[in-house]
Enzyme design. Structure first.
Site, PDB file in Angstrom:
ATOM      1  N   HIS A 146       0.812  -1.164  -0.040  1.00  0.00           N
ATOM      2  CA  HIS A 146      -0.322   0.083  -0.256  1.00  0.00           C
ATOM      3  C   HIS A 146       0.566   1.696   0.335  1.00  0.00           C
ATOM      4  CE1 HIS A 146      -3.365   2.535   1.841  1.00  0.00           C
ATOM      5  NE2 HIS A 146      -2.674   3.221   2.305  1.00  0.00           N
ATOM      6  N   GLU A 147       1.727   1.403   0.622  1.00  0.00           N
ATOM      7  CA  GLU A 147       2.615   2.545   1.249  1.00  0.00           C
ATOM      8  C   GLU A 147       3.381   2.333  -0.320  1.00  0.00           C
ATOM      9  OE1 GLU A 147       2.011   4.299   3.155  1.00  0.00           O
ATOM     10  OE2 GLU A 147       0.568   3.042   4.615  1.00  0.00           O
ATOM     11  N   HIS A 150       1.773   3.876  -2.998  1.00  0.00           N
ATOM     12  CA  HIS A 150       1.707   5.831  -2.675  1.00  0.00           C
ATOM     13  C   HIS A 150       2.892   5.644  -3.156  1.00  0.00           C
ATOM     14  CE1 HIS A 150      -1.759   6.626  -0.101  1.00  0.00           C
ATOM     15  NE2 HIS A 150      -1.860   5.573   0.748  1.00  0.00           N
ATOM     16  N   GLU A 228      -6.545   6.914  -1.638  1.00  0.00           N
ATOM     17  CA  GLU A 228      -6.481   5.432  -0.455  1.00  0.00           C
ATOM     18  C   GLU A 228      -6.890   4.513  -1.198  1.00  0.00           C
ATOM     19  OE1 GLU A 228      -4.588   4.870   2.504  1.00  0.00           O
ATOM     20  OE2 GLU A 228      -4.027   7.192   1.395  1.00  0.00           O
TER      21      GLU A 228
END
Length: 298
Positions: A146-147, A150, A228
């Site tokens: 997930h990070e 980003h 997100e």
């Protein structure tokens, strides 16, 4: 390239607004009422003021994160967990074709993580001790995915520049409101030509900045929530959809810990609980919505 395109877009928007104001005759309207205000100059100065703070924050983001969160950067892995973190992030960086980020750990009982940095090839990814203690390896891998999504999506730069754009227009319209109240309603001025500012200008501008900043924050947070969902999808692609869903469920079991401080909140894995009007200021969608999106293939 992302920064250049965003700046060119912002410049185009400023030019369009300037043209619209000239077509509508707003400048003449102000001058006829004793407001010696150049809208073009105000637009330019507002852009400088609005964007400079965001660029400074973006350039200092990694340093600020390390200092504020007490991040221990893993220069040389000291144990098996640190080695696994570095290896997992390195593998994901290769898949995403981005530079290897700095990897760090910060002390917090809440399971959380964040990514920050000036660019996708010079970033920092950090996880909390609580995340490592309360999640299994598959769930942590999904959080890292997930990070890293980003980072690969350039979310740090995009969010920073978006904040700069809204800051520009907050200052611009707050200044116009200050001029109108001070010169049109109160008819004040410090000298015989009326070029000075009375207290009405400063008071009105400050109040308008507060009110407009609330609206601007809602816009930025709406955009953050959309990012997100995209980062969750990226984490699912890197680690597996099941792992990403399990990671979000693990966060639910942790009772949705509070947001990270300041601008880091927008780049963490988790967000605080909120409802009603407060929902407009959430940097993250509710976890149940994120899980549902993954389950529905979005």
């Amino acid at each position: 390239m992302r920064i250049l395109l965003f700046l060119l877009t912002n410049a185009a928007v400023l030019l369009l607004i300037s043209i619209v104001f000239h077509v509508l005759g707003l400048g003449d309207f102000l001058h006829q009422r004793g407001v010696p205000l150049s809208l073009d100059q105000l637009l330019i100065s507002s852009a400088v003021i609005g964007m400079s703070g965001s660029f400074i924050s973006l350039m200092m983001s990694k340093w600020m994160a390390k200092q504020s969160m007490g991040v221990h950067v893993i220069e040389q892995p000291g144990n098996a967990t640190e080695q696994w973190l570095v290896d997992t992030i390195a593998r994901q960086a290769r898949r995403l074709n981005i530079g290897m980020p700095e990897v760090g750990v910060f002390d917090s009982p809440d399971p959380n993580a964040f990514a920050t940095g000036m660019s996708r090839n010079a970033s920092l990814v950090a996880v909390s001790t609580g995340l490592l203690q309360r999640m299994n390896a598959d769930e942590v891998e999904a959080v890292l995915g997930h990070e890293m999504s980003h980072v690969a999506n350039g979310d740090m730069v995009t969010m920073g520049l978006l904040q700069g754009v809204v800051n520009t227009f907050v200052y611009f319209f707050a200044s116009i409101a200050g001029y109108l109240v001070d010169r049109v309603l109160l008819r004040s001025g410090d000298d015989e030509r009326g070029y000075g500012y009375g207290p009405g200008y400063y008071i009105t501008q400050m109040v308008a900045q507060v009110l407009l900043s609330i609206l601007a924050t809602m816009i930025v947070m709406w955009f953050s929530r959309r990012r997100e969902f995209r980062a969750d999808a990226g984490g699912a692609e890197l680690a597996g959809r099941g792992k990403m869903i399990d990671a979000l469920r693990a966060l639910q079991r942790a009772h949705e810990p509070a947001d990270l401080p300041g601008e880091l909140a927008a780049f963490g894995i988790n967000g605080g609980i909120s409802s009603g009007f407060q929902r407009l200021f959430l940097s993250h969608p509710p976890l149940e919505e994120r899980i549902a999106a993954l389950q529905n293939g979005r």
